[in-house]
Each structure stands twice: as C-alpha cells, then as structure tokens.
Design an enzyme around this catalytic site. Structure first.
Site, PDB file in Angstrom:
ATOM      1  N   ARG A   1      12.253  -6.047  -2.583  1.00  0.00           N
ATOM      2  CA  ARG A   1      12.255  -6.701  -1.270  1.00  0.00           C
ATOM      3  C   ARG A   1      12.679  -8.161  -1.374  1.00  0.00           C
ATOM      4  NH1 ARG A   1       8.040  -8.236   3.269  1.00  0.00           N
ATOM      5  NH2 ARG A   1       9.284  -7.645   5.082  1.00  0.00           N
TER       6      ARG A   1
ATOM      7  N   HIS B   1      15.600  -9.805   0.724  1.00  0.00           N
ATOM      8  CA  HIS B   1      15.375 -10.913   1.651  1.00  0.00           C
ATOM      9  C   HIS B   1      16.112 -12.181   1.232  1.00  0.00           C
ATOM     10  CE1 HIS B   1      11.791  -9.722   4.435  1.00  0.00           C
ATOM     11  NE2 HIS B   1      12.662  -8.755   4.311  1.00  0.00           N
TER      12      HIS B   1
ATOM     13  N   HIS C   1      12.868   2.137   1.360  1.00  0.00           N
ATOM     14  CA  HIS C   1      11.483   2.265   1.832  1.00  0.00           C
ATOM     15  C   HIS C   1      10.764   3.472   1.229  1.00  0.00           C
ATOM     16  CE1 HIS C   1      11.900  -0.587   5.564  1.00  0.00           C
ATOM     17  NE2 HIS C   1      11.796  -1.227   4.422  1.00  0.00           N
TER      18      HIS C   1
ATOM     19  N   TRP D   1       5.151   4.655   2.866  1.00  0.00           N
ATOM     20  CA  TRP D   1       6.112   5.551   3.511  1.00  0.00           C
ATOM     21  C   TRP D   1       6.040   6.973   2.952  1.00  0.00           C
ATOM     22  CZ3 TRP D   1       7.466   0.393   2.616  1.00  0.00           C
ATOM     23  CH2 TRP D   1       7.900  -0.323   3.730  1.00  0.00           C
TER      24      TRP D   1
HETATM   25 FE1  CCH Z   1      11.930  -3.320   4.206  1.00  0.00          FE
HETATM   26  N1  CCH Z   1      10.105  -3.757   4.993  1.00  0.00           N
HETATM   27  N2  CCH Z   1      12.794  -3.542   6.050  1.00  0.00           N
HETATM   28  N3  CCH Z   1      13.780  -3.030   3.396  1.00  0.00           N
HETATM   29  N4  CCH Z   1      11.079  -3.241   2.373  1.00  0.00           N
HETATM   30  C1  CCH Z   1       8.912  -3.813   4.327  1.00  0.00           C
HETATM   31  C2  CCH Z   1       8.715  -3.549   2.986  1.00  0.00           C
HETATM   32  C3  CCH Z   1       9.740  -3.230   2.096  1.00  0.00           C
HETATM   33  C4  CCH Z   1      12.146  -3.845   7.202  1.00  0.00           C
HETATM   34  C5  CCH Z   1      10.779  -4.134   7.349  1.00  0.00           C
HETATM   35  C6  CCH Z   1       9.867  -4.072   6.310  1.00  0.00           C
HETATM   36  C7  CCH Z   1      14.971  -3.034   4.069  1.00  0.00           C
HETATM   37  C8  CCH Z   1      15.129  -3.086   5.452  1.00  0.00           C
HETATM   38  C9  CCH Z   1      14.119  -3.356   6.336  1.00  0.00           C
HETATM   39  C10 CCH Z   1      11.743  -2.918   1.201  1.00  0.00           C
HETATM   40  C11 CCH Z   1      13.115  -2.850   1.023  1.00  0.00           C
HETATM   41  C12 CCH Z   1      14.049  -2.943   2.059  1.00  0.00           C
HETATM   42  C13 CCH Z   1       7.878  -4.177   5.232  1.00  0.00           C
HETATM   43  C14 CCH Z   1       6.421  -4.349   4.858  1.00  0.00           C
HETATM   44  C15 CCH Z   1       8.456  -4.324   6.470  1.00  0.00           C
HETATM   45  C16 CCH Z   1       7.759  -4.682   7.767  1.00  0.00           C
HETATM   46  C17 CCH Z   1       6.171  -5.622   4.062  1.00  0.00           C
HETATM   47  C18 CCH Z   1       4.713  -5.887   3.832  1.00  0.00           C
HETATM   48  O1  CCH Z   1       3.913  -5.695   4.774  1.00  0.00           O
HETATM   49  O2  CCH Z   1       4.363  -6.303   2.716  1.00  0.00           O
HETATM   50  C19 CCH Z   1      13.094  -3.840   8.309  1.00  0.00           C
HETATM   51  C20 CCH Z   1      12.755  -4.131   9.765  1.00  0.00           C
HETATM   52  C21 CCH Z   1      14.310  -3.526   7.772  1.00  0.00           C
HETATM   53  C22 CCH Z   1      15.617  -3.357   8.443  1.00  0.00           C
HETATM   54  O3  CCH Z   1      15.731  -3.234   9.649  1.00  0.00           O
HETATM   55  C23 CCH Z   1      16.040  -2.979   3.129  1.00  0.00           C
HETATM   56  C24 CCH Z   1      17.523  -2.992   3.489  1.00  0.00           C
HETATM   57  C25 CCH Z   1      15.468  -2.932   1.880  1.00  0.00           C
HETATM   58  C26 CCH Z   1      16.140  -2.871   0.519  1.00  0.00           C
HETATM   59  C27 CCH Z   1      17.298  -2.302   0.298  1.00  0.00           C
HETATM   60  C28 CCH Z   1      10.779  -2.681   0.155  1.00  0.00           C
HETATM   61  C29 CCH Z   1      11.076  -2.249  -1.285  1.00  0.00           C
HETATM   62  C30 CCH Z   1       9.509  -2.870   0.723  1.00  0.00           C
HETATM   63  C31 CCH Z   1       8.148  -2.694   0.033  1.00  0.00           C
HETATM   64  C32 CCH Z   1       7.598  -4.026  -0.406  1.00  0.00           C
HETATM   65  C33 CCH Z   1       6.221  -3.959  -1.011  1.00  0.00           C
HETATM   66  O4  CCH Z   1       5.653  -5.032  -1.232  1.00  0.00           O
HETATM   67  O5  CCH Z   1       5.701  -2.874  -1.290  1.00  0.00           O
END
Ligand code: CCH
Length: 290
Positions: free
Chosen positions: A45, A49, A172, A188
């Site tokens: 992430r 970001h 995700h 997820w």
């Molecule tokens: Fe995401 N993401 N993401 N995401 N994401 C969150 C967590 C992860 C969105 C929202 C969220 C991508 C696109 C999007 C990861 C990878 C990717 C969370 C929870 C939200 C909300 C965070 C928390 O609460 O800690 C949205 C909206 C979009 C697009 O519209 C893309 C693209 C990627 C990578 C290719 C990953 C991995 C996580 C898990 C992080 C963790 O700490 O477990």
C-alpha cells in the site's frame, strides 16, 4: 516538468538484489505484525500511495521524488497506518543510504508482492529525491465510498484504463482494512498474506450485504466475515469492470500477467527512463534457496 531517472554509476543488479534480500529477510523475520499478517500488505500500500499522487496533466506528484518522506505527505489522512511501512523501511535506508526514497518505497512493494507468492514485477531504478516544496498537496488519493464512475474517473489522472484498474484492485487480496485508519473494518478474504486472485473469486461468489460499520461507514459484508469497500463492489456493478473481474477470477495466470504490467506502470508514472536504464527482475528468497 521532466523527471529523468538517474543511474547510480557504481551500482548494478547485484546491489539492488541485495536490497531486495534485506527487505525480504526482514519481512520474513517480523511476521507477527498486524495479527500475523506481516508487513507485506502495508508495504504494498505504501508503494501504491507514494505513486498514486501522480497527476499526468502537469507531471506533479508520483513516486519519483520520494516525497512521502516529508510530513505534509505522510500526514495526509489518506495515508493513515502507512507509517508502519515507512518505519519498517527506515533501517533498510540506513543500510543502503545510496538508495533514493522513491526507489525504496517502490522496491518495498515489489519485494512484498513477490515474497507473498505474487508475480515478478519488473522494476527500474533511478528515482531522485526532490525537495520538500515539491510535495504534492493532500487529497490526491482515492476515497472508498464511491462507485464505478468515480473509480474510472479517478484513475484517468494516473493514465490507467479499466483493465489496469481491475487488475490493480486485485491487490486487495492482501491485508485488511482497519477501523482506526480508514473507518472500514475487516479483511477481503481468507489468505491476507498470500497474493492470489482470491479478491475476484470472493467478489463473485460471496453473499454480500451492504451494512453500516462501527464507524458509521457503509461497507459490504459476507457471512464468512469478509468485506468489500464500495469502490471494490463497484467492480461487479459495472459491465465493463465485471468482464475483467470474471476473467481474473477464472484465470490466475492472466491476472498475474496483467497485474505485473499495471503495477509496474503505476510505480513508474511520470518518470522518463533513459534508454540505458536496466530492467531488473528480482529473485525471491525461495528461488535463491535462502
Ligand atoms: Fe487499497 N485500500 N484502495 N489498493 N490497499 C486499503 C488497503 C489496502 C482503496 C482503499 C483502501 C488500491 C486501490 C484502492 C492495498 C492496495 C491497493 C484500505 C484500508 C482502503 C480504505 C486501509 C486501512 O484501513 O488500513 C481505494 C479506494 C482504491 C481505489 O479506488 C490499489 C491500486 C492497491 C495496490 C495495487 C493494500 C495492499 C491494502 C492493505 C493494507 C494493509 O495494511 O493491510
């Protein structure tokens, strides 16, 4: 603005593989983080970001300048929780001070995906730290509460099309949402630290119910205790997105192939690479017998 990648003269593939290995070994050792999910998801992430601030219209933001290192960006409300990833990588940067922050953050994501059994992500070096005043303003990262039109429009700024967006969202499969970070709650799927096409299978096969969570946000929940963000569920509410969801749910190889290309593109948004820039395909610890 042109952001030209710069070669570090005395560094070769071997040096970058050494950095890869240092991150991968630390990942393996510190496996207790976040209820034994480990640091892989948060590093993925962080890579996304730190790249996802790019604006193709004026070539500001993006991974090149490594500006996540500055408080203005790391304190962006959208980046809540990512300090865990940055703190994980800090000793790596101490060990390899010649690595730019942009290279460090993006490489962290590549290591995480590969070590969690995902596809090899071809990666190119040469990002250069930019000064603090080039840090993009907050608010460039997507909001999870919206539907397909928002998602499609958002990713245009990053030059990513429907197929690339669906493939990328498959990340995700990793990690979970945390109430205290984003006001969403739960994982997820079942395998939060293995990179697979489970996200697409769950989207299609679970019995989703739209419910209000403890933070009063609406999210989709399934009887197995899985969740989907509104922006995730949007992928099965839109015919064009749905076609790719079905493709990736039934063809894991195709998902891996398309994810690797799209993630590489995401990590390279806004960077001009000289013809001479090498493309590295790193070996996992496993494949090195380590
Ligand atoms: Fe995401 N993401 N993401 N995401 N994401 C969150 C967590 C992860 C969105 C929202 C969220 C991508 C696109 C999007 C990861 C990878 C990717 C969370 C929870 C939200 C909300 C965070 C928390 O609460 O800690 C949205 C909206 C979009 C697009 O519209 C893309 C693209 C990627 C990578 C290719 C990953 C991995 C996580 C898990 C992080 C963790 O700490 O477990």
């Amino acid at each position: 603005i042109v952001h030209m990648a710069q070669e570090i003269k005395d560094k070769s593939e071997k040096d970058y593989q050494e950095v890869y290995n240092a991150i991968a070994v630390k990942l393996r050792e510190e496996d207790e983080f976040d209820g034994y999910i480990g640091y892989g998801p948060v590093l993925t992430r962080l890579a996304w970001h730190s790249s996802g601030t790019w604006d193709k219209n004026n070539n500001t933001g993006g991974s090149f300048g490594g500006t996540y290192q500055f408080q203005k960006e790391s304190n962006d409300p959208s980046n809540k929780g990512l300090h865990n990833g940055a703190e994980f990588l800090a000793p790596i940067h101490k060990q390899f001070p010649w690595l730019s922050h942009g290279d460090l953050y993006t490489l962290g994501g590549v290591v995480a995906i590969q070590e969690l059994q995902g596809p090899v992500i071809p990666w190119r070096p040469g990002r250069v730290d930019l000064p603090e005043d080039m840090t993009p303003d907050n608010g460039r990262l997507p909001d999870a509460v919206y539907g397909a039109d928002y998602v499609r429009n958002f990713f245009k700024r990053l030059d990513l099309n429907d197929q690339e967006v669906v493939a990328l969202m498959g990340a995700h499969c990793l990690g979970r949402t945390h109430l205290q970070n984003t006001g969403f709650d739960g994982p997820w799927g079942a395998a939060s630290n293995t990179f697979t096409n489970e996200f697409f299978l769950n989207l299609l096969n679970e019995n989703w119910k739209l419910e209000k969570n403890e933070a009063k946000n609406m999210q989709w929940n399934s009887p197995k205790g899985y969740m989907m963000l509104p922006t995730d569920h949007a992928l099965i509410e839109d015919d064009k997105y749905m076609a790719y969801v079905k493709l990736y749910a039934t063809n894991n190889d195709k998902f891996f192939e398309d994810f690797a290309k799209a993630f590489k593109k995401l990590l390279e948004g806004g960077i001009t690479f000289p013809q001479s820039t090498p493309t590295y395909r790193f070996e996992t610890l496993d494949s090195q017998g380590l």
